[in-house]
Design a protein around this motif. Structure first.
Motif, short mmCIF file in Angstrom:
data_model
loop_
_atom_site.label_atom_id
_atom_site.label_comp_id
_atom_site.label_asym_id
_atom_site.label_seq_id
_atom_site.Cartn_x
_atom_site.Cartn_y
_atom_site.Cartn_z
N VAL A 154 -2.72 5.51 -4.48
CA VAL A 154 -2.42 4.28 -5.26
C VAL A 154 -1.35 3.76 -4.12
N ASN A 155 -1.64 2.71 -3.68
CA ASN A 155 -0.79 2.22 -2.69
C ASN A 155 -0.03 0.65 -3.49
N ALA A 156 0.93 0.48 -3.56
CA ALA A 156 1.79 -0.79 -4.41
C ALA A 156 2.60 -1.43 -3.46
N GLN A 157 2.40 -1.41 -2.16
CA GLN A 157 3.34 -2.07 -1.30
C GLN A 157 3.54 -3.53 -1.47
N GLN A 158 2.56 -4.00 -1.74
CA GLN A 158 2.42 -5.59 -1.69
C GLN A 158 2.97 -5.88 -3.01
N THR A 159 3.43 -5.00 -4.06
CA THR A 159 4.13 -5.54 -5.40
C THR A 159 5.62 -5.57 -4.99
N GLY A 160 5.98 -5.02 -3.71
CA GLY A 160 7.34 -4.93 -3.72
C GLY A 160 8.25 -3.80 -4.43
N ASN A 161 7.41 -3.15 -5.09
CA ASN A 161 8.03 -2.00 -6.12
C ASN A 161 7.32 -0.89 -6.00
N GLU A 162 7.08 -0.46 -4.60
CA GLU A 162 6.08 0.72 -4.63
C GLU A 162 6.78 2.02 -4.86
N ASN A 163 8.02 2.05 -5.03
CA ASN A 163 8.76 3.40 -5.29
C ASN A 163 8.72 3.59 -6.88
N PHE A 164 8.27 2.68 -7.72
CA PHE A 164 8.44 2.68 -9.12
C PHE A 164 7.49 3.96 -9.70
N PRO A 165 8.32 4.90 -10.37
CA PRO A 165 7.48 6.07 -10.83
C PRO A 165 5.98 5.84 -11.29
N ILE A 166 5.86 4.78 -11.92
CA ILE A 166 4.73 4.31 -12.72
C ILE A 166 3.42 4.70 -11.77
N PHE A 167 3.61 4.30 -10.41
CA PHE A 167 2.62 4.31 -9.63
C PHE A 167 2.12 5.64 -9.01
N LYS A 168 3.32 6.54 -9.03
CA LYS A 168 3.06 7.86 -8.67
C LYS A 168 2.40 8.53 -9.92
N THR A 169 2.91 8.31 -11.18
CA THR A 169 2.19 8.98 -12.43
C THR A 169 0.53 8.40 -12.40
N LEU A 170 0.30 7.05 -12.35
CA LEU A 170 -0.93 6.82 -12.08
C LEU A 170 -1.82 7.44 -11.05
N GLU A 171 -1.51 7.64 -10.04
CA GLU A 171 -1.77 8.24 -9.07
C GLU A 171 -2.17 9.81 -9.22
N LYS A 172 -1.34 10.45 -9.79
CA LYS A 172 -1.44 11.75 -10.30
C LYS A 172 -2.42 12.02 -11.37
N GLN A 173 -2.34 10.91 -12.35
CA GLN A 173 -3.25 11.15 -13.50
C GLN A 173 -4.79 10.91 -13.16
N LEU A 174 -5.09 9.96 -12.23
CA LEU A 174 -6.23 9.65 -11.79
C LEU A 174 -6.74 10.85 -11.14
N ASN A 175 -6.09 11.45 -10.16
CA ASN A 175 -6.69 12.68 -9.36
C ASN A 175 -6.88 13.78 -10.38
N GLU A 176 -6.27 14.07 -11.48
CA GLU A 176 -6.64 15.12 -12.25
C GLU A 176 -7.77 14.61 -13.20
N PHE A 177 -7.89 13.23 -13.53
CA PHE A 177 -8.90 12.98 -14.36
C PHE A 177 -10.25 13.06 -13.66
N ILE A 178 -10.40 12.50 -12.55
CA ILE A 178 -11.51 12.54 -11.72
C ILE A 178 -11.94 13.82 -11.40
N ASN A 179 -11.03 14.89 -11.06
CA ASN A 179 -11.32 16.00 -10.38
C ASN A 179 -11.47 16.95 -11.44
N ASN A 180 -11.04 16.86 -12.60
CA ASN A 180 -11.21 17.87 -13.81
C ASN A 180 -12.11 17.46 -14.63
N THR A 181 -12.85 16.23 -14.74
CA THR A 181 -13.74 15.81 -15.53
C THR A 181 -15.19 16.31 -15.31
N LYS A 182 -16.03 16.92 -16.28
CA LYS A 182 -17.39 17.11 -15.85
C LYS A 182 -18.09 16.01 -16.00
N TRP A 183 -18.65 15.49 -15.09
CA TRP A 183 -19.55 14.32 -15.01
C TRP A 183 -20.80 14.23 -15.26
#
Length: 295
Positions: free
Chosen positions: A27-56
Protein backbone atom coordinates in the motif's frame (compact mmCIF):
# COMPACT_ATOMS: atom_id res chain seq x y z
CA UNK A 1 0.80 -44.54 18.38
CA UNK A 2 1.98 -41.16 19.62
CA UNK A 3 4.21 -40.75 16.59
CA UNK A 4 1.27 -41.62 14.35
CA UNK A 5 -0.83 -38.91 15.99
CA UNK A 6 1.93 -36.35 15.52
CA UNK A 7 2.25 -37.25 11.84
CA UNK A 8 -1.52 -36.97 11.40
CA UNK A 9 -1.62 -33.56 13.09
CA UNK A 10 1.22 -32.25 10.94
CA UNK A 11 -0.42 -33.64 7.79
CA UNK A 12 -3.82 -32.21 8.71
CA UNK A 13 -2.28 -28.82 9.52
CA UNK A 14 -0.59 -28.81 6.13
CA UNK A 15 -3.91 -29.45 4.42
CA UNK A 16 -5.71 -26.78 6.38
CA UNK A 17 -3.04 -24.15 5.87
CA UNK A 18 -2.26 -24.86 2.21
CA UNK A 19 -3.73 -21.71 0.78
CA UNK A 20 -3.59 -20.99 -2.91
CA UNK A 21 -1.72 -17.69 -3.04
CA UNK A 22 1.65 -16.35 -2.13
CA UNK A 23 0.72 -12.70 -2.54
CA UNK A 24 2.72 -9.60 -1.71
CA UNK A 25 0.48 -6.58 -1.09
CA UNK A 26 1.98 -3.10 -0.98
CA UNK A 27 0.00 0.00 0.00
CA UNK A 28 1.59 3.23 -1.20
CA UNK A 29 0.10 6.48 0.08
CA UNK A 30 2.82 8.89 -0.98
CA UNK A 31 0.44 10.98 -3.09
CA UNK A 32 -1.71 11.72 -0.04
CA UNK A 33 1.16 13.50 1.71
CA UNK A 34 0.43 11.37 4.80
CA UNK A 35 2.14 8.14 3.78
CA UNK A 36 3.49 7.59 7.30
CA UNK A 37 0.06 7.48 8.92
CA UNK A 38 -0.41 4.14 10.75
CA UNK A 39 -3.66 3.37 8.96
CA UNK A 40 -1.84 2.63 5.70
CA UNK A 41 0.52 0.12 7.34
CA UNK A 42 -2.44 -1.45 9.12
CA UNK A 43 -4.30 -1.77 5.84
CA UNK A 44 -1.26 -3.31 4.15
CA UNK A 45 -0.78 -5.84 6.97
CA UNK A 46 -4.45 -6.78 7.08
CA UNK A 47 -4.66 -7.27 3.32
CA UNK A 48 -1.56 -9.47 3.25
CA UNK A 49 -3.00 -11.65 6.00
CA UNK A 50 -6.48 -11.70 4.49
CA UNK A 51 -5.39 -12.70 0.99
CA UNK A 52 -2.74 -15.22 1.97
CA UNK A 53 -4.69 -16.88 4.79
CA UNK A 54 -8.08 -17.19 3.11
CA UNK A 55 -9.02 -20.47 1.41
CA UNK A 56 -10.27 -19.34 -1.99
CA UNK A 57 -10.95 -22.79 -3.45
CA UNK A 58 -11.78 -26.32 -2.32
CA UNK A 59 -8.51 -27.60 -3.72
CA UNK A 60 -5.40 -28.36 -1.68
CA UNK A 61 -2.28 -26.56 -2.85
CA UNK A 62 1.17 -27.72 -1.81
CA UNK A 63 3.49 -24.93 -0.67
CA UNK A 64 5.43 -25.11 -3.93
CA UNK A 65 2.18 -24.89 -5.89
CA UNK A 66 1.03 -21.61 -4.39
CA UNK A 67 0.58 -18.92 -7.01
CA UNK A 68 2.98 -16.01 -6.77
CA UNK A 69 1.31 -12.65 -7.23
CA UNK A 70 1.68 -8.97 -6.38
CA UNK A 71 -0.84 -6.25 -5.64
CA UNK A 72 0.28 -2.64 -5.59
CA UNK A 73 -2.31 -0.28 -4.15
CA UNK A 74 -1.62 3.37 -4.86
CA UNK A 75 -3.78 5.53 -2.60
CA UNK A 76 -4.20 8.94 -4.22
CA UNK A 77 -6.61 10.51 -1.74
CA UNK A 78 -8.61 9.68 1.36
CA UNK A 79 -11.05 11.32 3.73
CA UNK A 80 -12.23 9.54 6.84
CA UNK A 81 -13.09 6.00 5.75
CA UNK A 82 -13.24 6.82 2.01
CA UNK A 83 -10.20 5.94 -0.10
CA UNK A 84 -9.43 6.72 -3.73
CA UNK A 85 -6.83 4.43 -5.24
CA UNK A 86 -5.62 2.38 -8.19
CA UNK A 87 -4.62 -1.27 -8.09
CA UNK A 88 -1.93 -3.00 -10.15
CA UNK A 89 -2.26 -6.79 -10.07
CA UNK A 90 0.34 -9.21 -11.41
CA UNK A 91 0.73 -12.98 -11.20
CA UNK A 92 3.05 -15.62 -12.64
CA UNK A 93 3.32 -19.38 -12.98
CA UNK A 94 6.40 -21.62 -12.95
CA UNK A 95 7.83 -23.03 -16.16
CA UNK A 96 8.36 -26.80 -16.14
CA UNK A 97 12.00 -27.83 -15.90
CA UNK A 98 13.22 -24.25 -15.43
CA UNK A 99 13.96 -21.93 -12.54
CA UNK A 100 12.09 -19.01 -14.09
CA UNK A 101 8.47 -17.91 -13.88
CA UNK A 102 6.17 -16.73 -16.65
CA UNK A 103 3.91 -13.68 -16.13
CA UNK A 104 0.29 -14.56 -16.90
CA UNK A 105 -1.91 -11.79 -15.46
CA UNK A 106 -1.24 -8.07 -15.50
CA UNK A 107 -4.12 -5.69 -14.84
CA UNK A 108 -4.14 -2.02 -13.92
CA UNK A 109 -7.45 -1.38 -12.14
CA UNK A 110 -8.03 2.37 -12.16
CA UNK A 111 -11.42 2.19 -10.41
CA UNK A 112 -10.37 1.05 -6.96
CA UNK A 113 -12.25 3.31 -4.57
CA UNK A 114 -13.28 1.78 -1.27
CA UNK A 115 -14.25 2.34 2.36
CA UNK A 116 -12.05 1.13 5.20
CA UNK A 117 -11.91 1.59 8.96
CA UNK A 118 -8.66 0.71 10.67
CA UNK A 119 -8.68 -2.84 12.06
CA UNK A 120 -12.12 -3.64 10.59
CA UNK A 121 -12.85 -7.31 9.98
CA UNK A 122 -12.25 -8.38 6.39
CA UNK A 123 -14.79 -11.01 5.39
CA UNK A 124 -15.31 -12.60 1.98
CA UNK A 125 -18.74 -13.98 1.08
CA UNK A 126 -18.93 -15.80 -2.26
CA UNK A 127 -22.60 -15.02 -2.71
CA UNK A 128 -23.08 -11.43 -1.57
CA UNK A 129 -21.54 -7.99 -1.51
CA UNK A 130 -19.63 -7.13 1.68
CA UNK A 131 -17.59 -4.11 0.58
CA UNK A 132 -15.95 -2.79 -2.56
CA UNK A 133 -12.55 -3.44 -1.01
CA UNK A 134 -13.33 -7.15 -0.67
CA UNK A 135 -15.17 -7.44 -4.00
CA UNK A 136 -12.36 -5.92 -6.06
CA UNK A 137 -9.70 -8.07 -4.39
CA UNK A 138 -11.80 -11.24 -4.67
CA UNK A 139 -12.52 -10.51 -8.33
CA UNK A 140 -8.83 -10.27 -9.19
CA UNK A 141 -7.95 -13.28 -7.06
CA UNK A 142 -10.44 -15.37 -9.02
CA UNK A 143 -8.99 -13.98 -12.24
CA UNK A 144 -5.52 -15.01 -11.07
CA UNK A 145 -6.79 -18.49 -10.21
CA UNK A 146 -8.63 -18.75 -13.52
CA UNK A 147 -5.75 -17.78 -15.78
CA UNK A 148 -3.36 -19.98 -13.79
CA UNK A 149 -5.70 -22.99 -14.09
CA UNK A 150 -6.18 -22.34 -17.83
CA UNK A 151 -2.41 -22.42 -18.30
CA UNK A 152 -2.23 -26.00 -16.99
CA UNK A 153 -5.50 -27.46 -18.32
CA UNK A 154 -7.73 -26.49 -21.23
CA UNK A 155 -10.64 -24.49 -19.80
CA UNK A 156 -9.40 -25.34 -16.32
CA UNK A 157 -10.36 -21.89 -15.06
CA UNK A 158 -14.11 -22.19 -15.66
CA UNK A 159 -15.16 -22.20 -11.99
CA UNK A 160 -12.98 -19.22 -11.11
CA UNK A 161 -14.18 -17.11 -14.03
CA UNK A 162 -17.78 -17.90 -13.15
CA UNK A 163 -17.10 -16.76 -9.59
CA UNK A 164 -15.51 -13.55 -10.90
CA UNK A 165 -18.67 -13.00 -12.91
CA UNK A 166 -20.82 -13.67 -9.83
CA UNK A 167 -18.81 -11.07 -7.90
CA UNK A 168 -19.32 -8.62 -10.76
CA UNK A 169 -23.07 -9.23 -10.79
CA UNK A 170 -23.70 -8.77 -7.07
CA UNK A 171 -21.30 -5.83 -6.83
CA UNK A 172 -23.35 -3.87 -9.36
CA UNK A 173 -25.72 -2.98 -6.52
CA UNK A 174 -22.99 -0.77 -5.07
CA UNK A 175 -22.26 2.79 -6.17
CA UNK A 176 -18.67 1.96 -7.07
CA UNK A 177 -17.26 2.06 -10.60
CA UNK A 178 -15.90 -0.82 -12.62
CA UNK A 179 -18.76 -3.28 -12.28
CA UNK A 180 -21.09 -2.16 -15.08
CA UNK A 181 -21.05 -1.96 -18.87
CA UNK A 182 -21.29 1.81 -18.79
CA UNK A 183 -18.12 2.08 -16.68
CA UNK A 184 -15.89 2.11 -19.75
CA UNK A 185 -14.03 -0.27 -22.05
CA UNK A 186 -11.24 -1.16 -19.59
CA UNK A 187 -13.31 -2.17 -16.58
CA UNK A 188 -13.63 -5.37 -14.58
CA UNK A 189 -17.01 -5.88 -16.25
CA UNK A 190 -15.45 -5.80 -19.72
CA UNK A 191 -12.59 -8.09 -18.71
CA UNK A 192 -14.71 -10.97 -17.41
CA UNK A 193 -17.35 -10.45 -20.11
CA UNK A 194 -14.67 -10.79 -22.80
CA UNK A 195 -13.08 -13.88 -21.29
CA UNK A 196 -16.41 -15.71 -21.16
CA UNK A 197 -17.54 -14.54 -24.61
CA UNK A 198 -17.24 -16.81 -27.70
CA UNK A 199 -15.98 -13.74 -29.56
CA UNK A 200 -12.67 -14.14 -27.73
CA UNK A 201 -12.55 -17.94 -27.55
CA UNK A 202 -8.94 -18.09 -28.78
CA UNK A 203 -7.68 -16.26 -25.71
CA UNK A 204 -8.11 -19.21 -23.36
CA UNK A 205 -6.75 -21.80 -25.78
CA UNK A 206 -3.73 -19.55 -26.31
CA UNK A 207 -3.14 -19.36 -22.55
CA UNK A 208 -3.05 -23.18 -22.44
CA UNK A 209 -1.03 -23.88 -25.59
CA UNK A 210 1.45 -21.07 -25.01
CA UNK A 211 2.34 -22.32 -21.53
CA UNK A 212 1.65 -26.05 -21.38
CA UNK A 213 2.60 -27.03 -24.94
CA UNK A 214 5.08 -24.22 -25.53
CA UNK A 215 7.07 -23.01 -22.53
CA UNK A 216 6.79 -26.27 -20.57
CA UNK A 217 7.91 -28.24 -23.64
CA UNK A 218 11.16 -26.28 -23.89
CA UNK A 219 12.76 -28.37 -21.15
CA UNK A 220 12.51 -31.35 -23.55
CA UNK A 221 12.92 -29.64 -26.91
CA UNK A 222 13.62 -25.90 -27.02
CA UNK A 223 13.00 -25.54 -30.75
CA UNK A 224 9.70 -27.45 -30.66
CA UNK A 225 8.56 -25.36 -27.71
CA UNK A 226 9.42 -22.11 -29.49
CA UNK A 227 7.60 -23.23 -32.63
CA UNK A 228 4.52 -24.01 -30.55
CA UNK A 229 4.64 -20.57 -28.89
CA UNK A 230 4.96 -18.93 -32.33
CA UNK A 231 2.03 -20.82 -33.90
CA UNK A 232 -0.07 -20.19 -30.80
CA UNK A 233 0.51 -16.44 -30.97
CA UNK A 234 -0.30 -16.40 -34.67
CA UNK A 235 -3.68 -17.99 -33.86
CA UNK A 236 -4.63 -14.72 -32.14
CA UNK A 237 -5.10 -13.20 -35.62
CA UNK A 238 -8.57 -14.73 -35.82
CA UNK A 239 -9.63 -13.08 -32.57
CA UNK A 240 -8.16 -9.76 -33.59
CA UNK A 241 -9.94 -9.84 -36.94
CA UNK A 242 -13.25 -10.23 -35.10
CA UNK A 243 -12.53 -7.47 -32.59
CA UNK A 244 -9.43 -5.41 -33.47
CA UNK A 245 -7.34 -3.99 -30.63
CA UNK A 246 -9.57 -5.54 -27.98
CA UNK A 247 -9.02 -4.85 -24.29
CA UNK A 248 -8.48 -8.57 -23.62
CA UNK A 249 -5.74 -8.75 -26.23
CA UNK A 250 -4.04 -5.70 -24.73
CA UNK A 251 -4.06 -7.28 -21.26
CA UNK A 252 -2.47 -10.41 -22.72
CA UNK A 253 0.41 -8.54 -24.29
CA UNK A 254 0.85 -6.28 -21.26
CA UNK A 255 1.74 -9.48 -19.43
CA UNK A 256 3.63 -11.32 -22.18
CA UNK A 257 5.34 -8.82 -24.52
CA UNK A 258 8.70 -8.73 -22.76
CA UNK A 259 8.79 -12.51 -22.40
CA UNK A 260 7.94 -13.02 -26.08
CA UNK A 261 10.79 -10.71 -27.06
CA UNK A 262 13.19 -12.73 -24.91
CA UNK A 263 12.00 -16.12 -26.19
CA UNK A 264 12.63 -15.25 -29.83
CA UNK A 265 15.88 -13.38 -29.32
CA UNK A 266 17.88 -16.39 -28.14
CA UNK A 267 18.20 -20.16 -28.51
CA UNK A 268 17.69 -22.27 -31.65
CA UNK A 269 16.41 -20.45 -34.72
CA UNK A 270 12.81 -20.79 -35.82
CA UNK A 271 10.92 -19.09 -38.65
CA UNK A 272 9.69 -15.83 -37.16
CA UNK A 273 8.68 -13.85 -40.26
CA UNK A 274 4.96 -14.70 -39.93
CA UNK A 275 5.14 -14.21 -36.17
CA UNK A 276 6.65 -10.71 -36.42
CA UNK A 277 4.10 -9.71 -39.04
CA UNK A 278 1.26 -10.93 -36.78
CA UNK A 279 2.62 -9.28 -33.64
CA UNK A 280 3.10 -5.98 -35.44
CA UNK A 281 -0.50 -6.07 -36.63
CA UNK A 282 -2.29 -7.22 -33.46
CA UNK A 283 -0.11 -5.59 -30.78
CA UNK A 284 1.29 -2.38 -32.34
CA UNK A 285 1.88 -0.68 -28.98
CA UNK A 286 4.75 -3.14 -28.40
CA UNK A 287 6.40 -2.68 -31.81
CA UNK A 288 9.66 -1.55 -30.22
CA UNK A 289 9.94 -5.04 -28.69
CA UNK A 290 8.96 -6.84 -31.90
CA UNK A 291 11.66 -4.92 -33.79
CA UNK A 292 14.22 -6.40 -31.39
CA UNK A 293 13.31 -9.92 -32.50
CA UNK A 294 16.05 -10.47 -35.06
CA UNK A 295 17.42 -13.87 -34.15
Amino acid sequence: MRNLIVVFVVFFSTLVNSQELNCNVVVNAQQTGNENFPIFKTLEKQLNEFINNTKWTKKVFKDQERINCNMFINVTNYSGENFQATLQVQSSRPVYGASLSSPIYNFNDKDFNFQYLEFQNLVYNQAQFESNLISVLAFHINMILGVDADSFEENGGDDYYKQAQTITNYSQQSNFSGWKLEDGLQSRFILIDNILSPTFKEYRSVIYNYHRNGLDEMSNDVKAGKEQVASTLISLKAMNSRRPNSFLLRTFFDAKAEEIEQIFSDGPKVNISSLKETLTRIAPTHNSKWQNIKF
